[in-house]
Design a protein around this motif. Structure first.
Motif, PDB file in Angstrom:
ATOM      1  N   GLN A 185       8.182   5.059   8.932  1.00 52.50           N
ATOM      2  CA  GLN A 185       7.648   4.145   7.926  1.00 52.50           C
ATOM      3  C   GLN A 185       8.655   3.804   6.843  1.00 52.50           C
ATOM      4  O   GLN A 185       8.747   2.651   6.414  1.00 52.50           O
ATOM      5  CB  GLN A 185       6.380   4.734   7.292  1.00 52.50           C
ATOM      6  N   SER A 349       3.518   7.718   2.799  1.00 53.87           N
ATOM      7  CA  SER A 349       2.933   7.539   4.131  1.00 53.87           C
ATOM      8  C   SER A 349       3.628   8.443   5.146  1.00 53.87           C
ATOM      9  O   SER A 349       2.970   9.088   5.971  1.00 53.87           O
ATOM     10  CB  SER A 349       3.043   6.074   4.562  1.00 53.87           C
ATOM     11  N   ARG A 355      -1.248   6.606   8.011  1.00 53.27           N
ATOM     12  CA  ARG A 355      -1.019   5.175   7.795  1.00 53.27           C
ATOM     13  C   ARG A 355      -2.246   4.453   7.218  1.00 53.27           C
ATOM     14  O   ARG A 355      -2.102   3.601   6.352  1.00 53.27           O
ATOM     15  CB  ARG A 355      -0.632   4.510   9.126  1.00 53.27           C
ATOM     16  N   PHE A 358      -2.774   4.086   3.532  1.00 49.48           N
ATOM     17  CA  PHE A 358      -1.665   3.383   2.891  1.00 49.48           C
ATOM     18  C   PHE A 358      -1.599   1.907   3.296  1.00 49.48           C
ATOM     19  O   PHE A 358      -0.684   1.193   2.904  1.00 49.48           O
ATOM     20  CB  PHE A 358      -0.356   4.101   3.201  1.00 49.48           C
ATOM     21  N   VAL A 400       3.470  -1.352   6.651  1.00 53.58           N
ATOM     22  CA  VAL A 400       2.680  -0.222   7.136  1.00 53.58           C
ATOM     23  C   VAL A 400       1.833  -0.657   8.325  1.00 53.58           C
ATOM     24  O   VAL A 400       1.730   0.056   9.339  1.00 53.58           O
ATOM     25  CB  VAL A 400       1.784   0.350   6.019  1.00 53.58           C
TER      26      VAL A 400
END
Length: 505
Positions: A185, A349, A355, A358, A400
């Motif tokens: 990420q 994250s 995930r 976020f 994201v």
């Protein structure tokens, strides 16, 4: 499936059966044929400190190059907004929604050729395909600065979309083949942050180039296209030699390092079938998974506000009473804020290996920003702050969403097709964005455009919720299912549809 091939047999440890392997089948964990006894020794030889040094080496070669590549692509795509402030619409005598149509036509080839571009990326290798495309959109940007009428503008915008079609999905696909899911990420967000940097850089550059008004008989908006396109062409020549290929082809790593990268990715994502080309049947099989469509809607809902801001923010900021140069300069801070916020979101994250939360948190920030813009029309400082919230929220949630979806696709084939589909389908939202803010809505403080953006952000949030629920349900089903008797070759072909694969929430 593989054409003419000689098959050999190797025992499958799970079923005890002889498993046919084509002679061109390369397994990054076991090589060709039986498993290697040296793999565990190799893994032990890479201490945590040595692994960190290897990751730093990969980071320095992969992420900055792709970030600069996409920065220039996004800059050449959206600098039309800066050019508009310096007289593009007046000199080309654009009327009504002609400017919006010029923005829209970019997305027609951009959407249609996403999947074919990723197929070509794998076939031709990234360093060749991406550098050729980069030189192409740089050259067309220069031509955009030389057009004399509306028809010329439409033609250059169309071919700009055609040459840029592979930049974003190709880069995301390539990054995803280098990193484990739990560490991707930060890299995705830094790469995606190049869009924010492009917005900030574009505003600063336009404010400087705008002072070239009348030089050699050209208006300032023409110089914006000519100089930024020329910069892209020059960089494209050098990038042919530095754009990274896939791990199995990376000559800048030692043989031991290449093998270790492949082993660590296999343990995280499973085998990737890198050795064979993508067939039409592979593409069809990908679309039998309903999660592919949900992933498209997650990104689609965010694209509308993202491009709405990129294309119309300078015009909105100008309504706050600033002149042309001030408008360009005031367009910089929201982009800078979004880059910083995106990196903070990405850090946490990855830290929590999660995930879903976020994606929702930044989406809520963006919704709050648009809500302020809808109801507040007499406080320019608050309105400007709301624009910063919009940019921070949207441009933090997008990487994201793409990383979450992309890294949950197992194998070269599902990842190449799935990523291109998500980006291609999502960019249909770009067409909607180009018509979301009409000149006639200026008298109504652009409230219709803001309402459209909120609606599509909510669509994205709902899609994220459906996707998370689907992953959770499938993980639980696979935990309860009996142990799979599939061969290693069959697991490779299934990718993330392999019953032993677990999705990251």
């Amino acid at each position: 499936m593989f054409g003419r091939e000689k098959k050999t047999a190797s025992p499958d440890s799970s079923s005890g059966k002889e498993t046919p392997y084509p002679n061109n089948y390369y397994d990054p964990d076991i090589g060709r044929g039986p498993a290697s006894d040296n793999d565990d020794d190799l893994h032990l030889r890479f201490s945590p400190s040595r692994e960190r040094r290897l990751l730093a080496k990969i980071d320095l070669r992969v992420i900055p190059v792709l970030s600069v590549l996409y920065l220039l692509a996004f800059l050449d795509r959206t600098n039309i907004a800066n050019a508009s402030i310096f007289g593009l619409q007046d000199e080309l005598r654009l009327r009504g929604s002609q400017y919006n149509t010029a923005l829209t036509i970019f997305f027609v080839p951009y959407i249609l050729f996403e999947i074919p571009s990723n197929v070509l990326l794998k076939k031709l290798k990234p360093h060749l395909w991406l550098s050729v495309c980069m030189f192409g959109f740089g050259l067309i940007t220069i031509c955009q600065g030389l057009v004399q009428n509306y028809s010329g503008l439409l033609a250059t915008r169309f071919f700009l979309g055609l040459t840029e079609t592979g930049m974003f999905p190709g880069s995301f696909y390539l990054i995803g083949m280098w990193y484990r899911r739990s560490e991707a990420q930060k890299r995705y967000s830094f790469f995606f942050g190049s869009t924010s940097l492009a917005g900030a850089f574009g505003g600063l550059l336009a404010s400087a180039i705008g002072n070239m008004e009348g030089l050699r008989g050209y208006r300032g908006w023409r110089w914006i296209f000519i100089l930024e396109g020329l910069l892209t062409c020059i960089v494209a020549f050098t990038f042919f030699f530095v754009i990274p290929d896939f791990p199995e082809n990376a000559k800048w790593l030692t043989e031991e390092e290449r093998r270790y990268v492949q082993i660590r990715l296999l343990k995280d994502q499973g085998r990737n079938a890198a050795e064979r080309p993508i067939s039409f049947r592979d593409v069809v099989k990908v679309f039998k998974d309903y999660k592919i469509f949900v992933g498209g809607f997650m990104y689609f809902g965010l694209i509308v506000p993202a491009y709405s801001y990129a294309f119309f923010a300078p015009g909105i900021i100008q309504t706050y009473g600033y002149n042309r140069i001030q408008t360009q300069l005031y367009s910089v801070p929201p982009w800078a804020a979004s880059f910083t916020f995106a990196m903070v979101v990405a850090y946490f994250s990855d830290k929590f290996k999660h995930r879903f939360a976020f994606t929702i948190m930044p989406i809520c920030v963006a919704i709050a920003g648009f809500a302020i813009l809808i109801v507040v029309h007499d406080n320019h400082h608050l309105q400007y702050g709301a624009l910063c919230m919009v940019t921070m929220g949207v441009y933090s949630a997008m990487p994201v969403v793409v990383c979450w979806f992309n890294m949950n696709l197992g194998g070269h084939h599902r990842r190449a097709v799935g990523t291109a589909w998500q980006i291609g389908f999502g960019n249909i939202g770009g067409i909607i964005a180009t018509y979301a803010f009409q000149p006639k809505d200026k008298a109504d403080f652009y409230r219709p455009g803001y309402a459209i953006c909120i609606s599509f952000i909510c669509l994205s949030a709902g899609s994220c919720l459906v996707y998370a629920a689907s992953l959770l349900m499938q993980n639980r089903q696979r935990e309860k299912a009996p142990r799979s008797l599939l061969t290693e070759f069959e697991k490779t072909e299934l990718g993330d549809m392999n019953p032993e694969y677990r999705y990251l929430l």
